[in-house]
Write a protein that holds these residues in place. Structure first.
Motif, PDB file in Angstrom:
ATOM      1  N   VAL A 571      30.770  57.044 -17.634  1.00 54.48           N
ATOM      2  CA  VAL A 571      29.368  57.279 -17.995  1.00 54.48           C
ATOM      3  C   VAL A 571      29.251  57.208 -19.516  1.00 54.48           C
ATOM      4  O   VAL A 571      30.246  57.133 -20.234  1.00 54.48           O
ATOM      5  CB  VAL A 571      28.880  58.649 -17.482  1.00 54.48           C
ATOM      6  CG1 VAL A 571      28.885  58.684 -15.968  1.00 54.48           C
ATOM      7  CG2 VAL A 571      29.755  59.775 -18.061  1.00 54.48           C
ATOM      8  N   ARG A 572      28.003  57.244 -19.978  1.00 53.65           N
ATOM      9  CA  ARG A 572      27.747  57.260 -21.420  1.00 53.65           C
ATOM     10  C   ARG A 572      27.029  58.565 -21.765  1.00 53.65           C
ATOM     11  O   ARG A 572      26.120  59.010 -21.058  1.00 53.65           O
ATOM     12  CB  ARG A 572      26.899  56.065 -21.834  1.00 53.65           C
ATOM     13  CG  ARG A 572      27.544  54.738 -21.499  1.00 53.65           C
ATOM     14  CD  ARG A 572      26.751  53.573 -22.032  1.00 53.65           C
ATOM     15  NE  ARG A 572      26.824  53.480 -23.487  1.00 53.65           N
ATOM     16  CZ  ARG A 572      26.302  52.463 -24.196  1.00 53.65           C
ATOM     17  NH1 ARG A 572      25.661  51.493 -23.560  1.00 53.65           N
ATOM     18  NH2 ARG A 572      26.406  52.436 -25.505  1.00 53.65           N
ATOM     19  N   ASP A 573      27.470  59.188 -22.855  1.00 53.32           N
ATOM     20  CA  ASP A 573      26.858  60.453 -23.249  1.00 53.32           C
ATOM     21  C   ASP A 573      25.586  60.212 -24.052  1.00 53.32           C
ATOM     22  O   ASP A 573      25.136  59.071 -24.217  1.00 53.32           O
ATOM     23  CB  ASP A 573      27.862  61.307 -24.024  1.00 53.32           C
ATOM     24  CG  ASP A 573      28.344  60.626 -25.303  1.00 53.32           C
ATOM     25  OD1 ASP A 573      27.717  59.622 -25.710  1.00 53.32           O
ATOM     26  OD2 ASP A 573      29.333  61.091 -25.892  1.00 53.32           O
ATOM     27  N   SER A 574      25.016  61.288 -24.573  1.00 49.87           N
ATOM     28  CA  SER A 574      23.748  61.188 -25.292  1.00 49.87           C
ATOM     29  C   SER A 574      23.862  60.382 -26.578  1.00 49.87           C
ATOM     30  O   SER A 574      22.870  59.868 -27.084  1.00 49.87           O
ATOM     31  CB  SER A 574      23.225  62.600 -25.608  1.00 49.87           C
ATOM     32  OG  SER A 574      24.192  63.316 -26.386  1.00 49.87           O
ATOM     33  N   LYS A 575      25.069  60.261 -27.117  1.00 51.36           N
ATOM     34  CA  LYS A 575      25.276  59.499 -28.355  1.00 51.36           C
ATOM     35  C   LYS A 575      25.637  58.038 -28.086  1.00 51.36           C
ATOM     36  O   LYS A 575      25.934  57.293 -29.012  1.00 51.36           O
ATOM     37  CB  LYS A 575      26.382  60.153 -29.193  1.00 51.36           C
ATOM     38  CG  LYS A 575      26.023  61.551 -29.668  1.00 51.36           C
ATOM     39  CD  LYS A 575      27.139  62.130 -30.526  1.00 51.36           C
ATOM     40  CE  LYS A 575      26.795  63.528 -31.008  1.00 51.36           C
ATOM     41  NZ  LYS A 575      27.877  64.111 -31.845  1.00 51.36           N
ATOM     42  N   GLY A 576      25.643  57.652 -26.813  1.00 51.24           N
ATOM     43  CA  GLY A 576      25.930  56.262 -26.482  1.00 51.24           C
ATOM     44  C   GLY A 576      27.394  55.942 -26.314  1.00 51.24           C
ATOM     45  O   GLY A 576      27.766  54.798 -26.085  1.00 51.24           O
TER      46      GLY A 576
END
Length: 722
Positions: A571-576
């Motif tokens: 997955v990708r977090d809030s910071k990309g």
């Protein structure tokens, strides 16, 4: 089974039994005991007909002609050995009959003079010819059948093929000998072979008796053979002296220049005399020097090598010459050349031994700029125009080929045809070759671009042109690939005028190429331009289709499971940034044991390095701080955990000369726990997704534990790497 076949098989069996007896007789032959029996054995052999074997093979219809030829050669060799023994023991028989009158006879057996073997190498012909004439051809005690038997037993390879079709008979001896003389008695080729041998001699690497002595021997041998065929080498002194000096090692050349001490050109005889004296000195030094025993321990090594004679061409086994001058290598098709290079373990870039293409510094292919020799370039295809293929009604097969021309112009061929290529008249040559042609809509513009007037050219009346209408402009229907080029050329070249063009003889007849003197006041010019009109959107679509990873998997179960794990959990977090979980082997991960002790012990050793190297400590501290600030690790607040724990040992690697990263920290996920299982053992190995890159099959996102804080990778889930 018919009565005739039974009789043939019986005679064949008797012939085999007789051959075994003769073989046993020769093996156990004693000169004093068996000399008189030798004549009887020869009479028995003369009465046997070896063609019985051929008749039996044909009657059985088993077509095993190789066995038949092997038996025939064996029979001839046995007969030749009997004749040799008879000639060698003749003095014993005559001495025994006249013992009373002639007095005592010497019983000393002289060594046998063996005939040299001849395989068809032109350099060996003069020696073989003179030896055979002296021992066999001029021997009046031998019959023509015996001479023919000797001749066959001394031949091999191409030379044997020249006479293999002739039956063993008295009449065919002269025919066979004349056939060999007609083929190999070629003064021009003999002289060329010996000159090639002189020019291909390698330069000595260092001063040694063996090297200098061999160099002198090669010069003496080849010059003597040139003089023997009538070539006057007396006027070659300057050239020979230069050739000889240019092949000396630096130490020997320095001694010669010091000895010569003159600005005059030295004669060849003086150089040879100096080298002979220098050889005597080197030989005396090598024999008087005591050998020092080597007390070093012996090392055993194993390697796979290909045996090759020193100073010989690896492709034809003749005296050394480059691949460009090897006619056998040039006649090979490109795949055959590639196979020959691999077989001899040569560099595919320069065709030399001792290294491989990846470490070769001899340049690249001048056609495509790739790292292979231009003679190994595969894309040398034959081409044919669509119009010509349709006109001759060839059967077109599906075949894909992208053709790139001058200025990177590209064409696409989707069809190919098979065609036999031969000259327009059988009087020109009997050349015929099956070739594959890739079909293109058009090959090039009409050539020549304008009609030419050849009336002022000097053309012999007997010249048969490959194209009688060569001077008239017309379409180009086929282009024959370069892999056939050397097979098409023949001896013969002449100039039509002093300014050109050049006429070259080929298997198709004479062809014309080169500059044509301009006899017209007008200038003609033509430009051919090709470009690709493919839509940019189509090209982008094809690019992304090729780059996508969503192709049908051909991996193993473990690699497929690892691939599925990546797709489901990444997955990708809030910071990309991508967050990746480790692909664990559930059956192994639970076997991880205690790992804290060894991790702490290794870190203690790292702290000792910090005490001795403050710069190392500073760089390490900066790295760890940056690692934490980037969020690659977090501090473990609660030391007790119900999950699986694994402490990762690590160490710092310092590279002061590096312009980018002077220090990097290496985490050891292969360190075994108390149960003998490491973290890497408990992780699945994923597939390699990029060729020609390092295989990072095990990805370890590791955290470290320093003097007072524990940190944990947030992406590990229930597996705590500390």
């Amino acid at each position: 089974m018919s009565g005739v076949l039974k009789a043939l098989l019986k005679r064949e069996k008797q012939l085999h039994h007789f051959t075994e007896l003769i073989d046993r007789f020769l093996h156990n032959f004693d000169e004093e005991r068996d000399s008189r029996q030798l004549n009887e054995e020869l009479k028995e052999v003369a009465g046997k007909d070896p063609t019985v074997k051929e008749e039996a093979v044909q009657a059985r219809e088993d077509s095993n002609f190789q066995v038949m030829h092997q038996f025939y050669d064996r029979f001839c060799n046995l007969k030749a050995e009997l004749i040799e023994l008879q000639a060698g023991t003749a003095h014993l028989l005559s001495g025994s009959d006249n013992h009373q009158a002639a007095g005592p006879v010497s019983r000393v057996k002289l060594p046998d003079i063996r005939l040299p073997s001849f395989s068809g190498k032109i350099r060996e012909w003069v020696t073989v010819r003179d030896t055979f004439r002296s021992l066999i051809d001029n021997n009046n005690q031998l019959t023509d059948v015996d001479k023919f038997t000797y001749l066959r037993s001394s031949l091999s390879g191409d030379a044997l093929q020249e006479v293999s079709s002739l039956e063993l008979s008295a009449d065919n001896y002269s025919v066979a000998w004349k056939a060999l003389v007609r083929r190999y008695e070629n003064k021009k080729l003999i002289m060329k072979a010996h000159l090639d041998a002189l020019f291909s001699l390698e330069t000595l690497k260092k001063e040694s008796y063996d090297g200098i002595n061999q160099l002198i021997g090669e010069f003496d041998k080849n010059l003597q053979m040139l003089e023997k065929i009538g070539e006057n080498t007396a006027g070659w002194s300057t050239l020979l002296a230069y050739m000889l000096c240019s092949r000396l090692d630096s130490a020997t050349l320095h001694l010669w220049e010091t000895h010569h001490g003159s600005t005059e050109v030295p004669p060849y005889d003086k150089v040879i005399e100096f080298l002979r004296n220098h050889c005597s000195v080197l030989q005396s030094i090598s024999t008087s020097r005591p050998s020092v025993p080597d007390h070093r321990p012996t090392k055993t090594s194993f390697c796979h090598t290909t045996a090759r004679l020193p100073g010989r061409c690896p492709f034809c086994s003749e005296s050394w010459h480059t691949a460009f001058h090897c006619m056998k290598f040039q006649r090979m098709k490109v795949p055959e050349r590639s196979e020959a290079v691999n077989k001899n373990m040569l560099c595919r870039n320069c065709l030399s031994s001792g290294h491989y293409a990846r470490s070769c510094d001899k340049g690249v292919c001048h056609h495509c700029r790739q790292k292979h020799h231009s003679m190994l370039r595969i894309n040398q295809h034959c081409l044919m125009s669509k119009e010509f293929s349709t006109k001759l009604k060839f059967d077109e097969l599906s075949s894909f080929l992208a053709v790139q021309g001058i200025g990177s112009a590209r064409s696409l061929s989707t069809k190919s045809v098979q065609a036999e290529v031969s000259p327009r008249l059988s009087d020109i040559s009997h050349f015929a070759e099956q070739m594959q042609f890739h079909v293109l809509p058009k090959l090039t513009i009409a050539l020549p671009t304008a009609n030419i007037d050849p009336h002022q050219w000097i053309l012999p009346e007997s010249t048969l042109m490959a194209d009688p209408q060569f001077h008239k402009t017309g379409p180009v229907d086929v282009i024959i690939g370069a892999e056939y080029y050397m097979d098409l050329l023949k001896e013969g070249q002449l100039k039509a005028t002093s300014e050109g063009p050049t006429l070259q003889n080929t298997v198709f007849g004479w062809i014309v190429s080169g500059r044509v003197p301009n006899t017209s006041s007008c200038r003609l010019s033509s430009v051919t331009h090709a470009c690709s009109t493919a839509d940019i959107q189509d090209q982008l679509t094809r690019f992304w289709e090729l780059e996508t990873c969503r192709t049908r998997s051909t991996h193993s179960l473990e690699k497929s499971a690892c691939e599925d794990h990546f797709e489901k959990t990444t997955v990708r977090d809030s910071k990309g940034r991508f967050v990746v979980t480790l692909p664990k082997k559930e059956c192994v991960i639970n076997q991880l044991g205690e790992s804290k002790e060894i991790a702490v012990r290794r870190f203690a050793g790292l702290e000792k390095r910090f005490a001795a190297n403050p710069q190392l400590k500073q760089l390490y501290t900066e790295f760890i701080s940056e690692y934490q600030n980037l969020g690659h690790m977090v501090e473990v607040v609660n030391e007790t955990s119900s999950g699986i724990e694994y402490y990762l040992p690590h160490h710092a690697v310092l590279k002061p000369d590096s312009t980018t990263t002077k220090l990097r920290v290496v985490f050891d996920a292969s360190c075994k726990t108390s149960t003998g299982v490491s973290l890497n053992d408990a992780l699945m190995v994923g597939p390699v997704v990029q060729d020609d890159l390092l295989d990072h099959s095990t990805i370890s996102i590791a955290s470290v534990r320093d003097s007072g804080r524990r940190r944990k990778d947030v992406s590990h889930g229930e597996c705590y790497s500390r």
